[in-house]
Scaffold this motif. Structure first.
Motif, mmCIF file in Angstrom:
data_model
loop_
_atom_site.group_PDB
_atom_site.id
_atom_site.type_symbol
_atom_site.label_atom_id
_atom_site.label_comp_id
_atom_site.label_asym_id
_atom_site.label_seq_id
_atom_site.Cartn_x
_atom_site.Cartn_y
_atom_site.Cartn_z
ATOM 1 N N TYR A 1 0.596 -1.091 0.340
ATOM 2 C CA TYR A 1 -0.092 -0.122 0.423
ATOM 3 C C TYR A 1 1.238 1.509 0.036
ATOM 4 N N GLY A 2 0.124 2.232 -0.605
ATOM 5 C CA GLY A 2 1.336 3.778 -0.508
ATOM 6 C C GLY A 2 1.377 4.220 -2.064
ATOM 7 N N SER A 3 1.690 2.752 -2.637
ATOM 8 C CA SER A 3 1.411 2.719 -4.326
ATOM 9 C C SER A 3 0.756 2.003 -5.131
ATOM 10 N N ASN B 1 -1.124 -3.393 -9.275
ATOM 11 C CA ASN B 1 -1.186 -3.813 -10.243
ATOM 12 C C ASN B 1 -0.037 -4.740 -11.269
ATOM 13 N N ALA B 2 1.244 -5.354 -9.789
ATOM 14 C CA ALA B 2 1.536 -6.511 -10.434
ATOM 15 C C ALA B 2 0.306 -8.003 -10.856
ATOM 16 N N ILE C 1 -2.067 -7.685 -13.248
ATOM 17 C CA ILE C 1 -1.523 -8.549 -14.351
ATOM 18 C C ILE C 1 -1.088 -9.991 -14.210
ATOM 19 N N ALA C 2 -0.741 -10.291 -13.184
ATOM 20 C CA ALA C 2 -0.529 -11.848 -12.279
ATOM 21 C C ALA C 2 -1.684 -12.527 -12.938
ATOM 22 N N LEU C 3 -3.297 -11.820 -11.489
ATOM 23 C CA LEU C 3 -4.231 -12.028 -12.185
ATOM 24 C C LEU C 3 -5.271 -13.034 -13.106
ATOM 25 N N ALA C 4 -5.178 -11.907 -14.445
ATOM 26 C CA ALA C 4 -5.426 -11.688 -15.932
ATOM 27 C C ALA C 4 -4.278 -12.399 -16.607
ATOM 28 N N LEU C 5 -3.672 -13.009 -16.527
ATOM 29 C CA LEU C 5 -2.872 -14.171 -17.005
ATOM 30 C C LEU C 5 -3.429 -15.145 -16.523
#
Length: 119
Positions: free
Chosen positions: A13-15, A20-21, A24-28
């Protein structure tokens, strides 16, 4: 089968880098037309993402739940042992299924991967 290793370094948390990483992993996992083998290695402040019992504000993303989804989909998740120890974390405080790995494991995963993503 394509083998993908994702290595993340940023705090949970904080950025939004780690968020987002994990997106991406879940979308892959969910949208790949062909089978993939995916692995996730968390280093530096990213190891805090694996703490169980995270409390997040309403309507906020939940990094712990995202890791749990990846684990349920069979994605191995390992944390850098040195990074975990430097932050005073222990295996008992982690989300079940998350492992504590070493640079040897990261090296083996890297050499066995077709693609490596550093975030």
């Amino acid at each position: 089968m394509t083998s993908i290793l994702m290595v993340a370094h940023d705090s949970p948390y904080g950025s939004e880098k780690l968020y987002n990483a994990l997106r991406i992993a879940l979308a892959l996992q969910e949208h790949s037309d062909t089978p993939i083998q995916q692995r996730l290695f968390l280093m530096s402040d990213a190891v805090g993402a694996a703490l169980s019992g995270q409390q997040t504000p309403d309507l906020s993303y939940h990094i712990g739940q995202m890791l749990e989804l990846l684990l349920a989909q069979g994605v191995p998740v390992s944390l850098c042992k040195t990074c975990v120890e430097a932050r005073g974390l222990s295996a008992e405080r982690l989300i079940p299924g998350v492992g504590i790995g070493t640079l040897v494991e990261l090296t083996q995963w890297t050499l066995a991967s077709d693609k490596v993503i550093h975030i």
